[in-house]
Motif scaffolding. Structure first.
Motif, PDB file in Angstrom:
ATOM      1  N   PRO A 345       6.739  19.734 -19.510  1.00  0.00           N
ATOM      2  CA  PRO A 345       5.689  20.701 -19.173  1.00  0.00           C
ATOM      3  C   PRO A 345       6.196  22.127 -19.286  1.00  0.00           C
ATOM      4  O   PRO A 345       7.374  22.373 -19.550  1.00  0.00           O
ATOM      5  N   ASN A 346       5.309  23.071 -19.043  1.00  0.00           N
ATOM      6  CA  ASN A 346       5.696  24.475 -19.206  1.00  0.00           C
ATOM      7  C   ASN A 346       6.148  25.115 -17.904  1.00  0.00           C
ATOM      8  O   ASN A 346       6.687  26.228 -17.927  1.00  0.00           O
ATOM      9  N   ALA A 347       5.944  24.456 -16.743  1.00  0.00           N
ATOM     10  CA  ALA A 347       6.234  25.154 -15.487  1.00  0.00           C
ATOM     11  C   ALA A 347       6.616  24.181 -14.379  1.00  0.00           C
ATOM     12  O   ALA A 347       6.221  23.014 -14.374  1.00  0.00           O
ATOM     13  N   VAL A 348       7.387  24.715 -13.446  1.00  0.00           N
ATOM     14  CA  VAL A 348       7.646  24.071 -12.150  1.00  0.00           C
ATOM     15  C   VAL A 348       7.292  25.090 -11.084  1.00  0.00           C
ATOM     16  O   VAL A 348       7.930  26.147 -10.994  1.00  0.00           O
ATOM     17  N   SER A 349       6.275  24.796 -10.315  1.00  0.00           N
ATOM     18  CA  SER A 349       5.831  25.702  -9.256  1.00  0.00           C
ATOM     19  C   SER A 349       5.779  24.932  -7.942  1.00  0.00           C
ATOM     20  O   SER A 349       5.402  23.764  -7.914  1.00  0.00           O
ATOM     21  N   ASP A 350       6.118  25.607  -6.865  1.00  0.00           N
ATOM     22  CA  ASP A 350       6.110  24.921  -5.580  1.00  0.00           C
ATOM     23  C   ASP A 350       6.068  25.939  -4.454  1.00  0.00           C
ATOM     24  O   ASP A 350       6.360  27.123  -4.638  1.00  0.00           O
ATOM     25  N   ARG A 351       5.692  25.436  -3.283  1.00  0.00           N
ATOM     26  CA  ARG A 351       5.698  26.239  -2.056  1.00  0.00           C
ATOM     27  C   ARG A 351       6.439  25.442  -0.999  1.00  0.00           C
ATOM     28  O   ARG A 351       6.095  24.287  -0.720  1.00  0.00           O
ATOM     29  N   ILE A 352       7.478  26.042  -0.436  1.00  0.00           N
ATOM     30  CA  ILE A 352       8.313  25.385   0.569  1.00  0.00           C
ATOM     31  C   ILE A 352       8.177  26.149   1.881  1.00  0.00           C
ATOM     32  O   ILE A 352       8.331  27.378   1.912  1.00  0.00           O
ATOM     33  N   ASN A 353       7.901  25.412   2.945  1.00  0.00           N
ATOM     34  CA  ASN A 353       7.845  26.010   4.284  1.00  0.00           C
ATOM     35  C   ASN A 353       8.897  25.361   5.157  1.00  0.00           C
ATOM     36  O   ASN A 353       9.011  24.128   5.197  1.00  0.00           O
ATOM     37  N   MET A 354       9.643  26.192   5.834  1.00  0.00           N
ATOM     38  CA  MET A 354      10.693  25.698   6.721  1.00  0.00           C
ATOM     39  C   MET A 354      10.555  26.333   8.097  1.00  0.00           C
ATOM     40  O   MET A 354      10.097  27.476   8.229  1.00  0.00           O
ATOM     41  N   VAL A 355      10.946  25.577   9.116  1.00  0.00           N
ATOM     42  CA  VAL A 355      11.048  26.117  10.476  1.00  0.00           C
ATOM     43  C   VAL A 355      12.501  25.977  10.904  1.00  0.00           C
ATOM     44  O   VAL A 355      13.226  25.088  10.426  1.00  0.00           O
ATOM     45  N   GLY A 356      12.902  26.862  11.780  1.00  0.00           N
ATOM     46  CA  GLY A 356      14.294  26.793  12.209  1.00  0.00           C
ATOM     47  C   GLY A 356      14.577  27.729  13.351  1.00  0.00           C
ATOM     48  O   GLY A 356      13.687  28.403  13.892  1.00  0.00           O
ATOM     49  N   GLY A 357      15.848  27.752  13.714  1.00  0.00           N
ATOM     50  CA  GLY A 357      16.275  28.603  14.809  1.00  0.00           C
ATOM     51  C   GLY A 357      17.688  29.090  14.621  1.00  0.00           C
ATOM     52  O   GLY A 357      18.496  28.476  13.916  1.00  0.00           O
ATOM     53  N   ASN A 358      17.977  30.228  15.251  1.00  0.00           N
ATOM     54  CA  ASN A 358      19.322  30.807  15.268  1.00  0.00           C
ATOM     55  C   ASN A 358      19.710  31.118  16.705  1.00  0.00           C
ATOM     56  O   ASN A 358      18.855  31.547  17.511  1.00  0.00           O
ATOM     57  N   TYR A 359      20.964  30.901  17.020  1.00  0.00           N
ATOM     58  CA  TYR A 359      21.480  31.273  18.329  1.00  0.00           C
ATOM     59  C   TYR A 359      22.836  31.926  18.147  1.00  0.00           C
ATOM     60  O   TYR A 359      23.694  31.413  17.410  1.00  0.00           O
ATOM     61  N   SER A 360      23.025  33.060  18.780  1.00  0.00           N
ATOM     62  CA  SER A 360      24.323  33.746  18.738  1.00  0.00           C
ATOM     63  C   SER A 360      24.711  34.155  20.151  1.00  0.00           C
ATOM     64  O   SER A 360      23.857  34.564  20.953  1.00  0.00           O
ATOM     65  N   TYR A 361      25.999  34.033  20.435  1.00  0.00           N
ATOM     66  CA  TYR A 361      26.495  34.316  21.782  1.00  0.00           C
ATOM     67  C   TYR A 361      27.875  34.932  21.675  1.00  0.00           C
ATOM     68  O   TYR A 361      28.760  34.393  21.003  1.00  0.00           O
ATOM     69  N   LEU A 362      28.046  36.061  22.311  1.00  0.00           N
ATOM     70  CA  LEU A 362      29.324  36.764  22.321  1.00  0.00           C
ATOM     71  C   LEU A 362      29.763  36.954  23.757  1.00  0.00           C
ATOM     72  O   LEU A 362      29.068  37.593  24.557  1.00  0.00           O
ATOM     73  N   ILE A 363      30.910  36.373  24.093  1.00  0.00           N
ATOM     74  CA  ILE A 363      31.482  36.553  25.415  1.00  0.00           C
ATOM     75  C   ILE A 363      32.974  36.804  25.263  1.00  0.00           C
ATOM     76  O   ILE A 363      33.677  36.038  24.597  1.00  0.00           O
ATOM     77  N   ASN A 364      33.430  37.863  25.877  1.00  0.00           N
ATOM     78  CA  ASN A 364      34.823  38.275  25.742  1.00  0.00           C
ATOM     79  C   ASN A 364      35.183  38.362  24.251  1.00  0.00           C
ATOM     80  O   ASN A 364      34.603  39.151  23.533  1.00  0.00           O
ATOM     81  N   ASN A 365      36.076  37.495  23.783  1.00  0.00           N
ATOM     82  CA  ASN A 365      36.493  37.542  22.380  1.00  0.00           C
ATOM     83  C   ASN A 365      35.992  36.347  21.575  1.00  0.00           C
ATOM     84  O   ASN A 365      36.496  36.076  20.494  1.00  0.00           O
ATOM     85  N   VAL A 366      35.005  35.624  22.110  1.00  0.00           N
ATOM     86  CA  VAL A 366      34.466  34.444  21.439  1.00  0.00           C
ATOM     87  C   VAL A 366      33.056  34.747  20.941  1.00  0.00           C
ATOM     88  O   VAL A 366      32.208  35.208  21.705  1.00  0.00           O
ATOM     89  N   ASN A 367      32.832  34.467  19.660  1.00  0.00           N
ATOM     90  CA  ASN A 367      31.519  34.676  19.052  1.00  0.00           C
ATOM     91  C   ASN A 367      31.055  33.353  18.445  1.00  0.00           C
ATOM     92  O   ASN A 367      31.718  32.799  17.565  1.00  0.00           O
ATOM     93  N   VAL A 368      29.925  32.845  18.918  1.00  0.00           N
ATOM     94  CA  VAL A 368      29.386  31.577  18.455  1.00  0.00           C
ATOM     95  C   VAL A 368      28.040  31.827  17.793  1.00  0.00           C
ATOM     96  O   VAL A 368      27.186  32.543  18.332  1.00  0.00           O
TER      97      VAL A 368
END
Length: 630
Positions: A345-368
């Motif tokens: 064929p002449n094309a590949v078209s698509d729509r992708i939907n994602m859900v997700g999360g991020n968590y960051s934590y900095l305490i003293n000298n530790v970064n998660v």
């Protein structure tokens, strides 16, 4: 292109001098005296808010980063002409995202992606000028200017231009990378905006490599003149071109409380295409449909990401997001079989939907940092990442990272069309799976990093003929597990005014078939001398760099696809590369002079970047990096 680069250089210098004429210094509010702005006020930060400062020092890293990509390219093997492509010696540099990419990866080394764009905050206008000579008839220029019109509003504009004829027939490189950025935040920092526009074009004449390796390896007259060596193609050209508009913005709901909801949004709209033209067809790629090859692969990408984060002072930051990834990859034709059915064929078209999360934590000298995302549309893709960083003090820093990735194939694995009969396909491959562990330790004794990858359903390009003179390269999916391990160590030893900088990479692959081929050892060792001269008006740096990688079945380059493919017939490597350099720093100007690969005539003409692409002969190149700011 050459006159254009010189005009841009003149324009940037003129504008920089005028812009800084009355803004070289800042006013000390307590004494009302004019003082120089401290260097740590000239900030550079990434999209992920990692911040560095403008660096005008002359170190061994300055020498390593003095190249077209403006970064340390250890693990990459450049081709003979500047700006052509690079063969990857370090498989650990291979990265993948969950969503499918455009592909044509061999043409993207000099293409600036979203994460390659930096943003700025400066007290006075800052200009950075990079200039370097090339192989023949041209130059490389990177001119950059940034200014804060207000403390909370920054603009930057930059252009990287390259033209190099090269030493071989049909090997001209011509490229341009324009970028414009802006950063803004309200006085109370509730609203923050980073945005950029890029316009890029990378054009390469493609000669397909040399036909007869003996002509190069003997290098006797007339073949010591590289334009006399026969190449496969004399009029083939590739072009990668793209425009992108990108926005990243956030709004903090509560004006005073540090514990507050923050709404985030990212927008990315990009159009690009890869085109291969060849007026005279070549039997090397097999039979053709036409007598004139002109293949243009187009790609439209529209991306939106919406998130809500809860930022706290004591418990870290938690964000949830949903994104919408819409793309269209297409040609202007279809391919039929003998019965009139559409096979490609002449094309590949698509729509992708994602859900997700991020968590960051900095305490003293530790970064998660934690990241998790999963598709909610028809595609089954996901990404999980966990990073922990522990900084004991300035001398000791440790980091661990884990990633589990389930990703869709790049689009040129799925669909490709060409005037060459064997280069037309439409595939339905499985997702690629990756489990990756990374560990790094930076200490005053040794810097070391290790990477372990477990790869399943790996996709790669393979030559079906097993003959370098006949290329029938097609995408293949490997149905077995690949285990990859790498360990890299770096240590600089200093004594008096001498220093020895050592970097060594060890790689090992456990696989049933030779799919991922890597050199077992890659090393770079630099012995250099540094001292002030001319009554300390100039800092001088001079030394010798030795580079080496062990013999292995290196991937070869296919210009029609703009990709490297796996081959197991010809080994390259095992040859030494020595560079002699003399660098100097005068105020904010750094001057570079290098005799590249000066041992080439002494140690034999068996040096290659890919099986039929010779590496660079001995040449002398020079240039400078010049900063204007006070």
């Amino acid at each position: 292109m050459q006159m254009k680069n010189l005009f841009l250089l003149f324009l940037f210098v003129t504008f920089s001098v005028v812009a800084q004429k009355n803004t070289k210094n800042v006013i000390d509010q307590d004494t009302s005296k004019v003082v120089k702005a401290p260097i740590d006020l000239y900030k550079i930060y990434t999209l992920h808010k990692d911040t560095t400062y403008v660096d005008t020092s002359l170190t061994i890293q300055s020498e390593y980063k003095y190249n077209l990509l403006r970064k340390d390219i250890f693990g990459l093997m450049p081709f003979a002409n500047e700006g052509h492509t690079y063969n990857s010696l370090d498989f650990g540099l291979y990265t993948k995202s969950a969503a499918p990419n455009f592909g044509f990866k061999a043409k993207h080394f000099n293409y600036l992606e979203v994460d390659d764009i930096n943003y700025y905050s400066v007290p006075t206008p800052l200009t950075d000028l990079y200039f370097k000579t090339v192989m023949e008839q041209g130059q490389a220029l990177d001119a950059f200017l940034t200014v804060n019109t207000k403390p909370n509003l920054n603009f930057s504009i930059a252009y990287r231009g390259l033209r190099s004829l090269g030493k071989y027939v049909n090997n001209l490189t011509s490229s341009g990378n324009f970028r414009f950025t802006t950063s803004y935040f309200t006085n109370d920092k509730r609203y923050i905006l980073n945005a950029h526009f890029t316009g890029q074009d990378i054009s390469n004449q493609e000669n397909g490599g040399i036909v007869n390796a003996e002509e190069f390896e003997t290098s006797e007259d007339p073949f010591n003149e590289r334009e006399r060596i026969e190449v496969y193609f004399t009029n083939a050209t590739s072009l990668l071109k793209g425009n992108r508009f990108f926005i990243d913005q956030s709004f903090k709901l509560n004006k005073t409380n540090p514990n507050s909801l923050v709404f985030t949004h990212q927008f990315n709209q990009e159009y690009k295409f890869f085109q291969f033209t060849q007026p005279t067809i070549s039997e090397r790629f097999g039979d053709t449909y036409t007598n004139n090859i002109s293949t243009k692969t187009r790609y439209n990408h529209l991306y939106n990401k919406f998130g809500v984060a809860y930022k706290t002072k004591s418990y870290g930051d938690l964000e949830f997001f949903i994104d919408d990834n819409n793309y269209n990859y297409y040609y202007n034709s279809v391919v039929y079989d003998a019965l009139g059915n559409i096979t490609v064929p002449n094309a590949v078209s698509d729509r992708i939907n994602m859900v997700g999360g991020n968590y960051s934590y900095l305490i003293n000298n530790v970064n998660v940092r934690l990241h998790a995302s999963q598709s909610i549309s028809d595609q089954s893709i996901s990404n999980i990442e966990a990073t922990a960083n522990y900084k004991v003090n300035e001398d000791y820093n440790f980091q661990f990272k884990y990633q589990k990735l389930n990703s869709l194939p790049n689009l040129n694995f799925t669909l490709y069309q060409s005037g060459y009969v064997d280069y037309n396909w439409f595939n339905n491959f499985k997702n690629e799976k990756l489990n990756q562990f990374e560990f790094s330790a930076q200490t005053k004794w040794l810097n070391v990093s290790a990477t372990y990858k477990v790869i399943n359903d790996h996709l790669f390009f393979d030559n079906q003929t097993n003959d370098i003179t006949e290329l029938m390269v097609k995408p293949v999916q490997y149905d077995k597990t690949i285990n990859y391990l790498s360990v890299k160590a770096n240590k600089e030893i200093k004594f008096w005014k001498l220093a020895l900088d050592n970097t060594i990479l060890y790689q090992s692959v456990d696989q049933s078939d030779n799919v991922v081929n890597v050199p077992q050892i890659v090393t770079r060792n630099t012995l250099y001398f540094t001292d002030f001269v001319f009554k300390k008006a100039m800092l001088l740096q001079t030394g010798v760099t030795f580079q080496y990688f062990s013999k292995y079945y290196a991937n070869d380059y296919n210009p029609l696809l703009g990709e490297f493919y796996v081959q197991n017939e010809t080994k390259i490597g095992g040859f030494p590369m020595f560079d002699f350099f003399v660098n100097a720093r005068v105020k904010q100007t750094r001057i570079f002079l290098k005799a590249e690969h000066f041992n080439s005539a002494w140690t034999g003409y068996d040096f290659y970047s890919a099986p039929n692409y010779p590496y660079r002969d001995f040449m002398v190149r020079f240039g400078l990096v010049w900063n204007f700011f006070k």
